[in-house]
Motif scaffolding. Structure first.
Motif, PDB file in Angstrom:
ATOM      1  N   LEU A 237       0.829  -1.209   0.000  1.00 35.76           N
ATOM      2  CA  LEU A 237       0.000   0.000   0.000  1.00 35.76           C
ATOM      3  C   LEU A 237       0.861   1.256   0.000  1.00 35.76           C
ATOM      4  O   LEU A 237       0.552   2.233  -0.693  1.00 35.76           O
ATOM      5  N   ILE A 238       1.946   1.229   0.756  1.00 35.77           N
ATOM      6  CA  ILE A 238       2.849   2.389   0.779  1.00 35.77           C
ATOM      7  C   ILE A 238       3.476   2.584  -0.595  1.00 35.77           C
ATOM      8  O   ILE A 238       3.562   3.713  -1.100  1.00 35.77           O
ATOM      9  N   GLU A 239       3.902   1.478  -1.219  1.00 34.89           N
ATOM     10  CA  GLU A 239       4.491   1.568  -2.558  1.00 34.89           C
ATOM     11  C   GLU A 239       3.513   2.151  -3.563  1.00 34.89           C
ATOM     12  O   GLU A 239       3.906   2.843  -4.507  1.00 34.89           O
ATOM     13  N   GLU A 240       2.227   1.885  -3.351  1.00 32.62           N
ATOM     14  CA  GLU A 240       1.200   2.365  -4.280  1.00 32.62           C
ATOM     15  C   GLU A 240       0.721   3.773  -3.942  1.00 32.62           C
ATOM     16  O   GLU A 240      -0.182   4.298  -4.591  1.00 32.62           O
ATOM     17  N   GLY A 241       1.336   4.370  -2.923  1.00 32.70           N
ATOM     18  CA  GLY A 241       1.001   5.750  -2.579  1.00 32.70           C
ATOM     19  C   GLY A 241      -0.062   5.905  -1.523  1.00 32.70           C
ATOM     20  O   GLY A 241      -0.677   6.983  -1.417  1.00 32.70           O
ATOM     21  N   TYR A 242      -0.286   4.842  -0.721  1.00 34.88           N
ATOM     22  CA  TYR A 242      -1.303   4.897   0.329  1.00 34.88           C
ATOM     23  C   TYR A 242      -0.687   4.607   1.697  1.00 34.88           C
ATOM     24  O   TYR A 242      -0.937   3.559   2.289  1.00 34.88           O
ATOM     25  N   PRO A 243       0.125   5.517   2.227  1.00 32.94           N
ATOM     26  CA  PRO A 243       0.717   5.291   3.545  1.00 32.94           C
ATOM     27  C   PRO A 243      -0.343   5.398   4.643  1.00 32.94           C
ATOM     28  O   PRO A 243      -1.381   6.052   4.454  1.00 32.94           O
ATOM     29  N   PRO A 244      -0.092   4.775   5.792  1.00 32.80           N
ATOM     30  CA  PRO A 244      -1.091   4.796   6.870  1.00 32.80           C
ATOM     31  C   PRO A 244      -1.164   6.162   7.558  1.00 32.80           C
ATOM     32  O   PRO A 244      -0.169   6.856   7.707  1.00 32.80           O
ATOM     33  N   PHE A 245      -2.364   6.529   7.953  1.00 35.78           N
ATOM     34  CA  PHE A 245      -2.581   7.733   8.754  1.00 35.78           C
ATOM     35  C   PHE A 245      -3.901   7.560   9.491  1.00 35.78           C
ATOM     36  O   PHE A 245      -4.708   6.681   9.162  1.00 35.78           O
ATOM     37  N   SER A 246      -4.112   8.367  10.501  1.00 33.64           N
ATOM     38  CA  SER A 246      -5.393   8.347  11.208  1.00 33.64           C
ATOM     39  C   SER A 246      -5.878   9.782  11.364  1.00 33.64           C
ATOM     40  O   SER A 246      -5.089  10.730  11.347  1.00 33.64           O
ATOM     41  N   VAL A 247      -7.189   9.938  11.481  1.00 35.56           N
ATOM     42  CA  VAL A 247      -7.804  11.251  11.679  1.00 35.56           C
ATOM     43  C   VAL A 247      -8.694  11.167  12.903  1.00 35.56           C
ATOM     44  O   VAL A 247      -9.558  10.285  12.994  1.00 35.56           O
ATOM     45  N   ASP A 248      -8.483  12.066  13.869  1.00 33.76           N
ATOM     46  CA  ASP A 248      -9.295  12.025  15.082  1.00 33.76           C
ATOM     47  C   ASP A 248     -10.564  12.850  14.907  1.00 33.76           C
ATOM     48  O   ASP A 248     -10.825  13.421  13.839  1.00 33.76           O
ATOM     49  N   GLY A 249     -11.366  12.908  15.971  1.00 36.09           N
ATOM     50  CA  GLY A 249     -12.653  13.595  15.895  1.00 36.09           C
ATOM     51  C   GLY A 249     -12.546  15.074  15.621  1.00 36.09           C
ATOM     52  O   GLY A 249     -13.510  15.700  15.160  1.00 36.09           O
ATOM     53  N   SER A 250     -11.381  15.653  15.899  1.00 38.24           N
ATOM     54  CA  SER A 250     -11.172  17.083  15.650  1.00 38.24           C
ATOM     55  C   SER A 250     -10.645  17.356  14.253  1.00 38.24           C
ATOM     56  O   SER A 250     -10.443  18.506  13.872  1.00 38.24           O
ATOM     57  N   GLY A 251     -10.396  16.273  13.491  1.00 34.72           N
ATOM     58  CA  GLY A 251      -9.874  16.432  12.148  1.00 34.72           C
ATOM     59  C   GLY A 251      -8.361  16.470  12.067  1.00 34.72           C
ATOM     60  O   GLY A 251      -7.804  16.695  10.987  1.00 34.72           O
ATOM     61  N   ASP A 252      -7.699  16.277  13.210  1.00 29.63           N
ATOM     62  CA  ASP A 252      -6.236  16.266  13.223  1.00 29.63           C
ATOM     63  C   ASP A 252      -5.715  14.944  12.666  1.00 29.63           C
ATOM     64  O   ASP A 252      -6.224  13.864  13.011  1.00 29.63           O
ATOM     65  N   THR A 253      -4.707  15.017  11.834  1.00 28.19           N
ATOM     66  CA  THR A 253      -4.147  13.837  11.184  1.00 28.19           C
ATOM     67  C   THR A 253      -2.867  13.398  11.871  1.00 28.19           C
ATOM     68  O   THR A 253      -2.016  14.218  12.202  1.00 28.19           O
ATOM     69  N   THR A 254      -2.752  12.086  12.094  1.00 26.72           N
ATOM     70  CA  THR A 254      -1.528  11.499  12.638  1.00 26.72           C
ATOM     71  C   THR A 254      -0.897  10.604  11.585  1.00 26.72           C
ATOM     72  O   THR A 254      -1.568   9.735  11.019  1.00 26.72           O
ATOM     73  N   LYS A 255       0.378  10.812  11.308  1.00 23.17           N
ATOM     74  CA  LYS A 255       1.112   9.972  10.368  1.00 23.17           C
ATOM     75  C   LYS A 255       1.950   8.964  11.147  1.00 23.17           C
ATOM     76  O   LYS A 255       2.285   9.187  12.305  1.00 23.17           O
ATOM     77  N   PHE A 256       2.307   7.863  10.481  1.00 29.27           N
ATOM     78  CA  PHE A 256       3.008   6.765  11.130  1.00 29.27           C
ATOM     79  C   PHE A 256       4.365   6.502  10.478  1.00 29.27           C
ATOM     80  O   PHE A 256       4.515   6.623   9.265  1.00 29.27           O
ATOM     81  N   ILE A 257       5.320   6.107  11.297  1.00 25.36           N
ATOM     82  CA  ILE A 257       6.525   5.445  10.813  1.00 25.36           C
ATOM     83  C   ILE A 257       6.178   3.970  10.672  1.00 25.36           C
ATOM     84  O   ILE A 257       5.431   3.427  11.491  1.00 25.36           O
ATOM     85  N   VAL A 258       6.699   3.311   9.637  1.00 28.16           N
ATOM     86  CA  VAL A 258       6.443   1.881   9.444  1.00 28.16           C
ATOM     87  C   VAL A 258       7.774   1.153   9.318  1.00 28.16           C
ATOM     88  O   VAL A 258       8.648   1.567   8.537  1.00 28.16           O
ATOM     89  N   TYR A 259       7.922   0.078  10.092  1.00 30.15           N
ATOM     90  CA  TYR A 259       9.071  -0.813   9.919  1.00 30.15           C
ATOM     91  C   TYR A 259       8.540  -2.162   9.450  1.00 30.15           C
ATOM     92  O   TYR A 259       7.805  -2.834  10.170  1.00 30.15           O
ATOM     93  N   SER A 260       8.887  -2.540   8.227  1.00 28.85           N
ATOM     94  CA  SER A 260       8.462  -3.821   7.660  1.00 28.85           C
ATOM     95  C   SER A 260       9.632  -4.790   7.720  1.00 28.85           C
ATOM     96  O   SER A 260      10.643  -4.608   7.039  1.00 28.85           O
ATOM     97  N   VAL A 261       9.490  -5.809   8.554  1.00 25.06           N
ATOM     98  CA  VAL A 261      10.538  -6.820   8.694  1.00 25.06           C
ATOM     99  C   VAL A 261      10.584  -7.636   7.411  1.00 25.06           C
ATOM    100  O   VAL A 261       9.553  -7.990   6.853  1.00 25.06           O
ATOM    101  N   ALA A 262      11.785  -7.957   6.933  1.00 29.33           N
ATOM    102  CA  ALA A 262      11.916  -8.688   5.676  1.00 29.33           C
ATOM    103  C   ALA A 262      13.103  -9.630   5.738  1.00 29.33           C
ATOM    104  O   ALA A 262      14.110  -9.343   6.373  1.00 29.33           O
ATOM    105  N   GLY A 263      12.961 -10.785   5.070  1.00 29.77           N
ATOM    106  CA  GLY A 263      14.101 -11.666   4.873  1.00 29.77           C
ATOM    107  C   GLY A 263      14.410 -12.600   6.015  1.00 29.77           C
ATOM    108  O   GLY A 263      15.370 -13.355   5.959  1.00 29.77           O
TER     109      GLY A 263
END
Length: 199
Positions: free
Chosen positions: A78-104
């Motif tokens: 999803l991140i590769e396709e341009g859809y990184p994770p975020f959340s929006v609270d009741g006040s409309g404030d957006t929170t962005k996330f760091i993502v660590y994807s374990v691989a290999g």
């Protein structure tokens, strides 16, 4: 060196950029090597006081021993396709996330379970990423879902919430699972017609 202690031998040490998934590698005592991808959200600034929540994503067994294939499924896709994770609270404030994807790694094995507590510590200890350690979340698919369930049982104090998807592996003892969940948030996903994994 104590069991599970990390030593660092990174690739692309100086090439973690915002708005993209950057490949990293570390070594641990129990593994010869461990790959992963770090995603820093657009606007991340190491000079600012803001600390970001972290999502740890665990891949399925089909990606064991691979690296770039991890980008073809789940949250990394999803991140590769341009859809990184975020959340929006009741006040409309957006929170962005760091993502660590374990691989290999060898997901769904005892050695991988032992690494769960150190999966994200190196992001803080070495890269000095601005992570809010009170908001660290674990999620994964299939064997990675099993990895997430193991995190619930063994290391629930290190995570704020868990989202196992299509969990595969031995069913945990119900009392152990409930003890691990405690007051944490857990959301299980599994399809009724899943013929590959059963829960």
């Amino acid at each position: 060196m104590a069991r599970g202690q990390i030593t660092y031998t990174y690739d692309n040490t100086d090439q973690i950029i915002t708005g993209d998934q950057s490949a990293v590698r570390m070594r641990t005592q129990s593994w010869q090597g461990k790959n992963g991808y770090i995603y820093l959200p657009t606007g991340y600034d190491s000079t600012e006081p803001t600390r970001y929540p972290l999502i740890c994503f665990y891949h399925g067994a089909g990606e064991n021993g691979t690296y770039t294939n991890v980008l073809n499924q789940g949250l990394p896709q999803l991140i590769e396709e341009g859809y990184p994770p975020f959340s929006v609270d009741g006040s409309g404030d957006t929170t962005k996330f760091i993502v660590y994807s374990v691989a290999g790694g060898t997901m769904g094995t005892e050695s991988s379970y032992e690494q769960i507590p150190t999966d994200y510590r190196f992001l803080i200890d070495y890269y000095r990423l601005k992570i809010d350690t009170s908001r660290v979340y674990a999620t994964g698919l299939s064997a990675g879902g099993g990895q997430t369930v193991t995190a619930i049982i063994r290391y629930s104090d290190q995570f704020a919430a868990f989202v196992p998807m299509s969990f595969s592996g031995d069913l945990p003892d119900e009392s152990d699972l409930l003890d691990g969940i405690g007051d944490k948030y857990v959301w299980f996903f599994h399809g009724n017609e899943d013929e590959t994994t059963f829960f």
